[in-house]
Motif scaffolding. Structure first.
Motif, PDB file in Angstrom:
ATOM      1  N   ALA A  80      22.143 -24.956 -24.757  1.00 18.85           N
ATOM      2  CA  ALA A  80      22.723 -23.791 -24.087  1.00 18.85           C
ATOM      3  C   ALA A  80      23.973 -24.159 -23.312  1.00 18.85           C
ATOM      4  O   ALA A  80      24.968 -23.426 -23.327  1.00 18.85           O
ATOM      5  N   LEU A  81      23.971 -25.288 -22.627  1.00 15.86           N
ATOM      6  CA  LEU A  81      25.129 -25.700 -21.833  1.00 15.86           C
ATOM      7  C   LEU A  81      26.326 -26.009 -22.715  1.00 15.86           C
ATOM      8  O   LEU A  81      27.474 -25.841 -22.289  1.00 15.86           O
ATOM      9  N   VAL A  82      26.081 -26.471 -23.926  1.00 16.16           N
ATOM     10  CA  VAL A  82      27.177 -26.766 -24.851  1.00 16.16           C
ATOM     11  C   VAL A  82      27.666 -25.497 -25.547  1.00 16.16           C
ATOM     12  O   VAL A  82      28.865 -25.197 -25.560  1.00 16.16           O
ATOM     13  N   ILE A  83      26.757 -24.724 -26.124  1.00 14.13           N
ATOM     14  CA  ILE A  83      27.117 -23.569 -26.952  1.00 14.13           C
ATOM     15  C   ILE A  83      27.499 -22.348 -26.118  1.00 14.13           C
ATOM     16  O   ILE A  83      28.399 -21.588 -26.473  1.00 14.13           O
ATOM     17  N   ARG A  84      26.770 -22.123 -25.035  1.00  7.79           N
ATOM     18  CA  ARG A  84      27.024 -21.002 -24.125  1.00  7.79           C
ATOM     19  C   ARG A  84      26.953 -19.647 -24.827  1.00  7.79           C
ATOM     20  O   ARG A  84      27.821 -18.794 -24.658  1.00  7.79           O
ATOM     21  N   LYS A  85      25.919 -19.459 -25.618  1.00  9.90           N
ATOM     22  CA  LYS A  85      25.712 -18.204 -26.332  1.00  9.90           C
ATOM     23  C   LYS A  85      24.267 -17.751 -26.151  1.00  9.90           C
ATOM     24  O   LYS A  85      23.363 -18.585 -25.984  1.00  9.90           O
ATOM     25  N   PRO A  86      24.025 -16.439 -26.164  1.00  8.96           N
ATOM     26  CA  PRO A  86      22.644 -15.952 -26.067  1.00  8.96           C
ATOM     27  C   PRO A  86      21.776 -16.544 -27.174  1.00  8.96           C
ATOM     28  O   PRO A  86      22.176 -16.599 -28.332  1.00  8.96           O
ATOM     29  N   GLY A  87      20.596 -16.992 -26.812  1.00  6.83           N
ATOM     30  CA  GLY A  87      19.662 -17.545 -27.775  1.00  6.83           C
ATOM     31  C   GLY A  87      19.791 -19.036 -27.992  1.00  6.83           C
ATOM     32  O   GLY A  87      18.951 -19.639 -28.681  1.00  6.83           O
ATOM     33  N   ALA A 194      32.001 -34.039 -22.790  1.00  9.42           N
ATOM     34  CA  ALA A 194      33.280 -33.346 -22.623  1.00  9.42           C
ATOM     35  C   ALA A 194      34.411 -34.339 -22.362  1.00  9.42           C
ATOM     36  O   ALA A 194      35.536 -34.159 -22.833  1.00  9.42           O
ATOM     37  N   ARG A 195      34.127 -35.382 -21.614  1.00 12.41           N
ATOM     38  CA  ARG A 195      35.160 -36.380 -21.302  1.00 12.41           C
ATOM     39  C   ARG A 195      35.656 -37.100 -22.553  1.00 12.41           C
ATOM     40  O   ARG A 195      36.798 -37.567 -22.601  1.00 12.41           O
ATOM     41  N   GLY A 205      33.516 -27.858 -23.097  1.00 15.85           N
ATOM     42  CA  GLY A 205      34.381 -29.023 -23.118  1.00 15.85           C
ATOM     43  C   GLY A 205      35.726 -28.763 -22.474  1.00 15.85           C
ATOM     44  O   GLY A 205      36.231 -29.586 -21.709  1.00 15.85           O
ATOM     45  N   ARG A 206      36.307 -27.618 -22.757  1.00 15.01           N
ATOM     46  CA  ARG A 206      37.616 -27.288 -22.183  1.00 15.01           C
ATOM     47  C   ARG A 206      37.525 -27.123 -20.671  1.00 15.01           C
ATOM     48  O   ARG A 206      38.411 -27.560 -19.936  1.00 15.01           O
ATOM     49  N   GLU A 207      36.451 -26.526 -20.206  1.00 19.65           N
ATOM     50  CA  GLU A 207      36.286 -26.307 -18.766  1.00 19.65           C
ATOM     51  C   GLU A 207      36.153 -27.630 -18.029  1.00 19.65           C
ATOM     52  O   GLU A 207      36.754 -27.838 -16.975  1.00 19.65           O
TER      53      GLU A 207
END
Length: 213
Positions: A80-87, A194-195, A205-207
């Motif tokens: 979830a933390l990587v994809i950031r999409k419902p489900g 992300a680094r 990653g961008r954030e």
């Protein structure tokens, strides 16, 4: 066609081309699947490595064996933390549980049921924040709620009729383990990935890279 009509048509076309932040892309599905499978292999190792920890602590203080539970909860939160999409949390946890079940463990098909319950616990937290908050406090809360879901499910399936002392210790231990092993470590893992630039095609990653710039 008037200028205003042209501007309106251009705006509509732009809105149609602009992808929804909640819509899954092909790369989201692929990466979420990879994360789920990789997490499932970690689950397989944890099925073995957790026993030397849970047995002694459970003997010293019955119920404290749930302190290892977080090792089976990170898949959903990491995804979830990587994809950031419902489900995403539910998807990641279910894929990992399926891998663990297919490889073989002591829980058999009930591994999938556990994955469903645990994944839903984390998913509900991200949904409560409308899939817009992905910071450390939310990750910790998702891990804690997933740990609570694990504890309730285990007490019903594996420890029916347990006394209040055992149940309380089990629930608290599972919540703490979920917050630390699943919430905190997943959040740190995403920052580390992300680094390296591996998550450059994702908002996560961008954030992280912008924050460090």
């Amino acid at each position: 066609m008037s200028q205003s009509t042209t501007d309106t048509a251009t705006q509509v076309d732009g809105d149609e081309r602009r992808p929804s932040p909640f819509r899954w892309r092909v790369i989201d599905i692929v990466v979420a699947s990879v994360l789920g499978v990789a997490s499932g292999l970690v689950f397989v190792l944890w099925n073995i490595l957790s026993n030397p920890i849970s047995a002694p602590v459970g003997a010293v203080l019955p119920g404290l064996q749930a302190i290892v539970g977080g090792g089976w909860l990170f898949a959903g939160i990491l995804t979830a933390l990587v994809i950031r999409k419902p489900g995403a949390a539910l998807f990641g946890e279910l894929v990992a549980a399926a891998v663990s079940a297919l490889v073989g463990n002591q829980w058999g098909p009930l591994t999938l049921e556990s994955g469903l319950i645990q994944g839903l616990g984390a998913e509900l937290v991200f949904a409560a924040f409308l899939y817009r908050r992905w910071n450390l406090p939310v990750a910790l809360l998702a891990g804690a709620v997933s740990g609570l879901a694990l504890a309730i499910n285990d007490l019903i399936l594996w420890y029916p009729g347990s006394g209040s002392a055992f149940s309380t210790i089990y629930v608290v231990a599972a919540i703490v383990s979920g917050a630390v092993l699943a919430g905190l470590l997943s959040w740190l893992a995403v920052r580390g990935l992300a680094r390296t630039g591996a998550l450059s095609r994702f908002a996560s990653g961008r954030e992280a890279r912008t924050r460090e710039a």
